[in-house]
Motif scaffolding. Sequence first.
Motif, PDB file in Angstrom:
ATOM      1  N   PRO A  67       0.833  -1.199   0.000  1.00 12.92           N
ATOM      2  CA  PRO A  67       0.000   0.000   0.000  1.00 12.92           C
ATOM      3  C   PRO A  67       0.870   1.252   0.000  1.00 12.92           C
ATOM      4  N   HIS A  68       0.336   2.330  -0.497  1.00  8.23           N
ATOM      5  CA  HIS A  68       1.060   3.603  -0.527  1.00  8.23           C
ATOM      6  C   HIS A  68       0.751   4.371   0.749  1.00  8.23           C
ATOM      7  N   ARG A  69       1.776   5.001   1.321  1.00 10.21           N
ATOM      8  CA  ARG A  69       1.597   5.810   2.527  1.00 10.21           C
ATOM      9  C   ARG A  69       1.816   7.271   2.180  1.00 10.21           C
ATOM     10  N   ARG A 114       7.122   9.862  -3.260  1.00  8.39           N
ATOM     11  CA  ARG A 114       6.906   8.601  -3.980  1.00  8.39           C
ATOM     12  C   ARG A 114       5.402   8.384  -4.231  1.00  8.39           C
ATOM     13  N   THR A 115       4.578   8.666  -3.229  1.00  9.38           N
ATOM     14  CA  THR A 115       3.135   8.498  -3.390  1.00  9.38           C
ATOM     15  C   THR A 115       2.572   9.500  -4.389  1.00  9.38           C
ATOM     16  N   LEU A 116       3.015  10.747  -4.320  1.00  9.03           N
ATOM     17  CA  LEU A 116       2.548  11.756  -5.278  1.00  9.03           C
ATOM     18  C   LEU A 116       2.974  11.411  -6.699  1.00  9.03           C
ATOM     19  N   LYS A 117       4.192  10.914  -6.841  1.00  7.10           N
ATOM     20  CA  LYS A 117       4.669  10.508  -8.167  1.00  7.10           C
ATOM     21  C   LYS A 117       3.831   9.354  -8.701  1.00  7.10           C
ATOM     22  N   SER A 119      -2.485  -5.047 -11.361  1.00  7.57           N
ATOM     23  CA  SER A 119      -2.023  -4.579 -10.054  1.00  7.57           C
ATOM     24  C   SER A 119      -2.619  -5.436  -8.940  1.00  7.57           C
ATOM     25  N   LEU A 120      -1.875  -5.552  -7.863  1.00  2.42           N
ATOM     26  CA  LEU A 120      -2.341  -6.273  -6.690  1.00  2.42           C
ATOM     27  C   LEU A 120      -3.261  -5.357  -5.892  1.00  2.42           C
ATOM     28  N   PRO A 121      -4.176  -5.921  -5.106  1.00  2.00           N
ATOM     29  CA  PRO A 121      -5.126  -5.075  -4.375  1.00  2.00           C
ATOM     30  C   PRO A 121      -4.462  -3.978  -3.537  1.00  2.00           C
ATOM     31  N   LEU A 122      -3.386  -4.299  -2.845  1.00  2.00           N
ATOM     32  CA  LEU A 122      -2.760  -3.302  -1.978  1.00  2.00           C
ATOM     33  C   LEU A 122      -2.058  -2.200  -2.759  1.00  2.00           C
ATOM     34  N   ASP A 123      -1.713  -2.479  -3.997  1.00  2.00           N
ATOM     35  CA  ASP A 123      -1.017  -1.479  -4.809  1.00  2.00           C
ATOM     36  C   ASP A 123      -1.923  -0.310  -5.166  1.00  2.00           C
ATOM     37  N   ARG A 124      -3.221  -0.438  -4.912  1.00  2.00           N
ATOM     38  CA  ARG A 124      -4.173   0.631  -5.244  1.00  2.00           C
ATOM     39  C   ARG A 124      -4.724   1.330  -4.004  1.00  2.00           C
ATOM     40  N   ILE A 125      -4.131   1.045  -2.830  1.00  2.28           N
ATOM     41  CA  ILE A 125      -4.607   1.641  -1.582  1.00  2.28           C
ATOM     42  C   ILE A 125      -3.602   2.673  -1.082  1.00  2.28           C
ATOM     43  N   ILE A 126      -4.112   3.842  -0.720  1.00  6.31           N
ATOM     44  CA  ILE A 126      -3.305   4.905  -0.122  1.00  6.31           C
ATOM     45  C   ILE A 126      -3.772   5.071   1.313  1.00  6.31           C
ATOM     46  N   VAL A 127      -2.840   5.019   2.252  1.00  5.84           N
ATOM     47  CA  VAL A 127      -3.163   5.183   3.668  1.00  5.84           C
ATOM     48  C   VAL A 127      -2.524   6.476   4.152  1.00  5.84           C
TER      49      VAL A 127
END
Length: 158
Positions: free
Chosen positions: A96-98, A121-124, A142-150
Amino acid sequence: MNRRFSHMEGAPRSTIAPQLIELAVAVQKHGGFPDAVAELQNGGHVSWDGAVGSSSALITVALAEHAPDSVVVICHNDDAADTFTDDLRLFAAGTPHRFPAWETAPDEHHIDDEIYSERLRTLKWLSQRGESLPRGQQDASSLPLDRIIVTSVQSLMQ
């Protein structure tokens, strides 16, 4: 700076207990789940009452598999966001992206600062994602977690 790291970071699906992966499928049979998916697919937002601890992450993973775009999770503080990110890794593969909150004053940010790097990195990722896919079209590879931003409320307020 008090950051937590998980041994599950970026774990492939094969290292996740099969019973935990099955939970993400089982939660989709809950009576309110189809309504939540429909709301997401219509561009709305979803909140789930009564989910505590890692069950929130479990529901998020299940919803992310059906969401037409990225899923943003807003936690009450950065420690809760770190814990939530670790919990997500229990139920699905990927990273997941933080988007963490700043821990320093604006004039003290350095390029080698971990938080600066993670936010950048998340903004990019968001900007590249916007260029590569039309709105509402998810990347099937994409994997499920690759599309989640926390993130946290504090981070969004900065």
